[in-house]
Design a protein around this motif. Structure first.
Motif, PDB file in Angstrom:
ATOM      1  N   GLU A  18      45.035  39.588   8.394  1.00  0.00           N
ATOM      2  CA  GLU A  18      44.120  39.438   9.528  1.00  0.00           C
ATOM      3  C   GLU A  18      43.385  38.105   9.482  1.00  0.00           C
ATOM      4  O   GLU A  18      42.851  37.655  10.492  1.00  0.00           O
ATOM      5  N   GLU A  52      41.591  52.598  11.338  1.00  0.00           N
ATOM      6  CA  GLU A  52      42.545  51.889  12.197  1.00  0.00           C
ATOM      7  C   GLU A  52      41.854  51.252  13.401  1.00  0.00           C
ATOM      8  O   GLU A  52      42.173  50.137  13.793  1.00  0.00           O
ATOM      9  N   LEU A  53      40.895  51.972  13.997  1.00  0.00           N
ATOM     10  CA  LEU A  53      40.184  51.429  15.145  1.00  0.00           C
ATOM     11  C   LEU A  53      39.390  50.180  14.746  1.00  0.00           C
ATOM     12  O   LEU A  53      39.330  49.198  15.499  1.00  0.00           O
ATOM     13  N   ARG A  55      40.220  48.117  12.388  1.00  0.00           N
ATOM     14  CA  ARG A  55      41.233  47.051  12.228  1.00  0.00           C
ATOM     15  C   ARG A  55      41.611  46.495  13.590  1.00  0.00           C
ATOM     16  O   ARG A  55      41.698  45.288  13.771  1.00  0.00           O
ATOM     17  N   ASP A  56      41.823  47.384  14.561  1.00  0.00           N
ATOM     18  CA  ASP A  56      42.173  46.933  15.906  1.00  0.00           C
ATOM     19  C   ASP A  56      41.054  46.070  16.508  1.00  0.00           C
ATOM     20  O   ASP A  56      41.320  45.051  17.145  1.00  0.00           O
ATOM     21  N   VAL A  60      41.137  42.209  17.764  1.00  0.00           N
ATOM     22  CA  VAL A  60      40.700  41.815  19.117  1.00  0.00           C
ATOM     23  C   VAL A  60      39.692  40.677  19.028  1.00  0.00           C
ATOM     24  O   VAL A  60      39.775  39.698  19.773  1.00  0.00           O
TER      25      VAL A  60
END
Length: 146
Positions: A18, A52-53, A55-56, A60
């Motif tokens: 990331e 996971e959210l 990470r998303d 973004v």
């Protein structure tokens, strides 16, 4: 020495894949990620969360920064999708002023009501209502133990 070894070391959830190549953009992304709440964990920033959210959301934020958005534009974008709750430090607005000011205002109103009530009770007592001579004599006998 033992305390330093046993002290918890913060675990950052940002994965190596990331991380942005530009250190300036990466620092901005980290700063923004620290300001955003993980919607799954709710007590962690997305920078600290492994969900996971989170990470998303980190992705973004990084995408928006790479596309040239300012920090404020990135925050506005995330808030538009998830609401003000996503901010760990809410912005100063009329809603937050009401939220933080209401307890103080209610305490002030309660204090004013209590003062007026106490004054009214003090004024309701009529000093002219004294004991009659017979009542005073009876009270004196009772206090003397008769």
């Amino acid at each position: 020495m033992l305390m330093l070894l046993l002290a918890p070391i913060p675990a950052f959830a940002v994965n190596p894949d990331e991380v942005l190549a530009d250190p300036v953009l990466e620092q901005r992304a980290r700063t923004l990620s620290a300001e955003l709440r993980c919607m799954v964990c709710q007590n962690q920033s997305i920078d600290d969360s492994n969900a996971e959210l989170a990470r998303d959301l980190r992705l973004v934020v990084r995408e928006r920064l790479v596309d040239g958005d300012s920090d404020e534009q990135v925050l506005d974008y995330v808030v538009s999708r998830y609401g003000e709750f996503v901010l760990l430090k809410p912005r100063l607005s009329a809603k937050t002023l009401i939220l933080w000011g209401a307890p103080a205002a209610l305490a002030l109103v309660a204090l004013i009501v209590a003062v007026f009530y106490a004054r009214r009770r003090a004024n309701d007592r009529d000093p002219a209502e004294k004991l009659s001579a017979e009542e005073e004599a009876r009270l004196g006998r009772l206090m003397d133990g008769e």
